[in-house]
Scaffold this motif. Structure first.
Motif, PDB file in Angstrom:
ATOM      1  N   TYR A 264       1.430  -0.753   0.084  1.00 46.00           N
ATOM      2  CA  TYR A 264      -0.128   0.049  -0.021  1.00 46.00           C
ATOM      3  C   TYR A 264       1.092   1.754   0.159  1.00 46.00           C
ATOM      4  O   TYR A 264       1.493   1.479   0.829  1.00 46.00           O
ATOM      5  CB  TYR A 264      -0.872   0.087   1.006  1.00 46.00           C
ATOM      6  CG  TYR A 264      -1.009   1.178   1.380  1.00 46.00           C
ATOM      7  CD1 TYR A 264      -2.331   2.066   1.548  1.00 46.00           C
ATOM      8  CD2 TYR A 264      -1.102   1.371   3.480  1.00 46.00           C
ATOM      9  CE1 TYR A 264      -1.537   2.961   1.866  1.00 46.00           C
ATOM     10  CE2 TYR A 264      -1.518   3.347   3.691  1.00 46.00           C
ATOM     11  CZ  TYR A 264      -1.810   3.474   2.789  1.00 46.00           C
ATOM     12  OH  TYR A 264      -2.495   4.438   3.896  1.00 46.00           O
TER      13      TYR A 264
ATOM     14  N   LYS B 250      -2.297   7.437  -0.674  1.00 51.69           N
ATOM     15  CA  LYS B 250      -3.592   7.392  -0.268  1.00 51.69           C
ATOM     16  C   LYS B 250      -4.935   8.660  -1.584  1.00 51.69           C
ATOM     17  O   LYS B 250      -3.712   9.640  -1.717  1.00 51.69           O
ATOM     18  CB  LYS B 250      -4.289   8.520   0.708  1.00 51.69           C
ATOM     19  CG  LYS B 250      -3.083   7.641   1.903  1.00 51.69           C
ATOM     20  CD  LYS B 250      -3.316   8.419   3.583  1.00 51.69           C
ATOM     21  CE  LYS B 250      -2.899   7.780   4.622  1.00 51.69           C
ATOM     22  NZ  LYS B 250      -1.329   7.835   4.066  1.00 51.69           N
TER      23      LYS B 250
ATOM     24  N   ARG C  39      -6.285  10.393  14.221  1.00 58.01           N
ATOM     25  CA  ARG C  39      -5.639   9.421  14.114  1.00 58.01           C
ATOM     26  C   ARG C  39      -6.636   8.591  15.289  1.00 58.01           C
ATOM     27  O   ARG C  39      -7.236   8.041  15.247  1.00 58.01           O
ATOM     28  CB  ARG C  39      -5.058   9.055  13.238  1.00 58.01           C
ATOM     29  CG  ARG C  39      -4.248   9.377  11.910  1.00 58.01           C
ATOM     30  CD  ARG C  39      -3.409   8.553  11.633  1.00 58.01           C
ATOM     31  NE  ARG C  39      -3.199   9.251  10.254  1.00 58.01           N
ATOM     32  CZ  ARG C  39      -2.117   8.633   9.695  1.00 58.01           C
ATOM     33  NH1 ARG C  39      -1.696   7.518   9.790  1.00 58.01           N
ATOM     34  NH2 ARG C  39      -1.675   8.681   7.957  1.00 58.01           N
TER      35      ARG C  39
ATOM     36  N   SER D 282      -4.163   3.786  10.842  1.00 56.47           N
ATOM     37  CA  SER D 282      -2.887   3.638  10.403  1.00 56.47           C
ATOM     38  C   SER D 282      -3.422   2.690   9.017  1.00 56.47           C
ATOM     39  O   SER D 282      -4.128   1.676   9.144  1.00 56.47           O
ATOM     40  CB  SER D 282      -1.966   3.294  10.934  1.00 56.47           C
ATOM     41  OG  SER D 282      -0.879   3.161   9.903  1.00 56.47           O
TER      42      SER D 282
ATOM     43  N   SER E 167      -2.159   0.591   6.849  1.00 52.03           N
ATOM     44  CA  SER E 167      -2.099  -0.607   6.770  1.00 52.03           C
ATOM     45  C   SER E 167      -2.523  -1.408   8.007  1.00 52.03           C
ATOM     46  O   SER E 167      -2.715  -2.250   7.712  1.00 52.03           O
ATOM     47  CB  SER E 167      -0.358  -1.008   7.264  1.00 52.03           C
ATOM     48  OG  SER E 167      -0.072  -0.498   8.677  1.00 52.03           O
TER      49      SER E 167
ATOM     50  N   THR F 209       3.744   8.022   6.433  1.00 51.49           N
ATOM     51  CA  THR F 209       2.590   9.325   5.753  1.00 51.49           C
ATOM     52  C   THR F 209       3.465  10.578   5.141  1.00 51.49           C
ATOM     53  O   THR F 209       2.069  11.070   4.142  1.00 51.49           O
ATOM     54  CB  THR F 209       1.554   9.360   6.822  1.00 51.49           C
ATOM     55  OG1 THR F 209       1.748   8.491   7.515  1.00 51.49           O
ATOM     56  CG2 THR F 209       0.404  10.588   7.007  1.00 51.49           C
TER      57      THR F 209
HETATM   58  C1  DP6 Z   1       5.824   0.740   3.620  1.00 51.39           C
HETATM   59  O1  DP6 Z   1      -0.114   2.207   7.258  1.00 51.39           O
HETATM   60  O2  DP6 Z   1       2.148   3.068   7.701  1.00 51.39           O
HETATM   61  O3  DP6 Z   1       4.709  -0.547   5.399  1.00 51.39           O
HETATM   62  O4  DP6 Z   1      -2.061   4.611   6.275  1.00 51.39           O
HETATM   63  O5  DP6 Z   1      -0.743   6.559   6.111  1.00 51.39           O
HETATM   64  O6  DP6 Z   1      -0.388   4.797   8.136  1.00 51.39           O
HETATM   65  P1  DP6 Z   1      -0.450   5.899   6.860  1.00 51.39           P
HETATM   66  O7  DP6 Z   1       0.309   4.348   5.973  1.00 51.39           O
HETATM   67  P2  DP6 Z   1       1.152   3.195   6.778  1.00 51.39           P
HETATM   68  O8  DP6 Z   1       1.803   2.873   5.428  1.00 51.39           O
HETATM   69  C2  DP6 Z   1       2.260   1.650   5.207  1.00 51.39           C
HETATM   70  C3  DP6 Z   1       3.662   1.376   3.647  1.00 51.39           C
HETATM   71  C4  DP6 Z   1       4.105  -0.283   4.258  1.00 51.39           C
HETATM   72  C5  DP6 Z   1       3.582  -0.515   3.159  1.00 51.39           C
HETATM   73  C6  DP6 Z   1       2.190  -1.112   3.645  1.00 51.39           C
HETATM   74  O9  DP6 Z   1       2.476  -2.022   4.701  1.00 51.39           O
HETATM   75  O10 DP6 Z   1       1.020  -2.172   2.589  1.00 51.39           O
END
Ligand code: DP6
Length: 344
Positions: free
Chosen positions: A18, A21, A73, A151, A153, A207
């Motif tokens: 992921y 956004k 959050r 968050s 993830s 983020t």
């Molecule tokens: C690279 O869930 O920490 O680990 O939604 O802004 O809190 P926010 O971000 P976060 O992002 C994780 C990014 C990653 C890839 C993943 O876990 O899918």
């Protein structure tokens, strides 16, 4: 104390990442993702929440230190859970007395792994917070959409085993949910090793990093629209068939493309270091030597590698790692928490 609950939630490791956004407030992603949730006893967060009439205000302690409860959050998660509790009450469910709804909460959360290990603690942390709040307020509902608002993830840590976060298309985010693809018992031979390339904190958090990527990287746009949808299908099939080579290849390619989008971000973001690059080379040379894909790597927003392999190859691969990264050169801290079993 009128009510108290303690729960744990494990870390999850994304194999389809992921990154980006479409709505920053509701935390709605630009692509779906897929992860493996670790076993409960491995890397996890434990949260205890109490409610009491005598509590004057909501408060939170993380790893023994009081933190600001007004974090937006955190407030989203508290607000959503209280909204569900009120709804349940007005629907006539006697499970909660009306005074309990106005009670303030005291939240105490600890990780059993050092934050410096560079593993996403926010995922386990928010998953655990939301699950424990739901317990305290007597809510039984789909909670991944609430954890997501803590968050992104974190929504995947609400389930064990292999979990997809379906991006959804609605503006209100109601269809942006986590869903179990296969349970934790599905692939008992699968193992995870964490190689700590640096215990330092990452310079740019996920983020803000993904915010800049969405604004500046056309590779990220291409990835979200054209690459990830195809990879999600391939990954789900590889998991369901327990096809390690297919699973491993998609995992490595997706990690590499994620870090390529970081380089394509302007100004560029560097999460990998020299040791990370050496690990990538080592894995490919190891697989090449056997003429089959036995080991895979994936890297999140930091230099530490998460290695996937099957039980039968764990000890040999550890020996190879020890040979190239001798324990005396890294205080024996290189290989962490080994081996992590994903199965119960
Ligand atoms: C690279 O869930 O920490 O680990 O939604 O802004 O809190 P926010 O971000 P976060 O992002 C994780 C990014 C990653 C890839 C993943 O876990 O899918």
């Amino acid at each position: 104390i009128s009510n108290i609950a303690t729960c744990t939630a494990p870390v999850n490791i994304a194999v389809i990442k992921y990154w980006g956004k479409r709505n920053e407030e509701l935390i709605l992603p630009i692509n779906s993702s897929l992860s493996v949730t670790l076993h409960q006893d491995q890397l996890k967060t434990t949260t205890t929440i109490a409610t009491s009439r005598s509590f004057q205000e909501d408060r939170i302690w993380l790893n023994g230190k009081e933190e600001d409860i007004n974090h937006p959050r955190l407030q989203s998660c508290l607000r959503e859970i209280r909204r569900l509790a009120r709804k349940r009450r007005s629907d006539g469910d006697p499970g909660l007395d009306s005074t309990g709804l106005s009670h303030k909460v005291h939240i105490c959360s600890v990780n059993n792994f050092p934050t410096a290990a560079g593993l996403a603690s926010s995922a386990a942390g928010f998953a655990c917070l939301v699950h424990t709040l739901a317990r305290v307020f007597g809510i039984e509902a789909e909670l991944s959409a609430i954890a997501r608002q803590g968050s992104g993830s974190a929504c995947r840590s609400m389930y064990g085993g292999f979990v997809q976060w379906i991006m959804g298309h609605q503006d209100d985010g109601k269809d942006s949910l986590a869903q179990q693809v296969e349970p934790e018992t599905h692939w008992p031979e699968l193992r995870i090793l964490v190689l700590v390339a640096s215990a330092e904190r990452k310079p740019i958090g996920s983020t803000s990093g993904m915010h800049t990527s969405v604004e500046t990287s056309c590779l990220l746009k291409h990835r979200a629209e054209a690459v990830v949808p195809v990879r999600m299908d391939g990954m789900i099939e590889a998991v369901q068939r327990k096809d390690f080579p297919a699973f491993a290849e998609l995992t490595m390619k997706d990690s590499n493309q994620f870090h390529a989008t970081c380089l394509d971000t302007y100004p560029p973001i560097f999460y990998l270091n020299n040791v990370s690059h050496q690990i990538i080379n080592l894995v490919h040379q190891y697989n090449n030597y056997y003429g089959e894909t036995r080991v895979a790597y994936t890297f999140d927003a930091g230099p530490n590698a998460v290695i996937f392999t099957l039980q039968e190859h764990v000890s040999e691969f550890i020996q190879v790692v020890r040979h190239f990264f001798p324990p005396e050169t890294n205080d024996g801290q290189f290989i962490k928490g080994l081996p992590v079993n994903c199965a119960p």
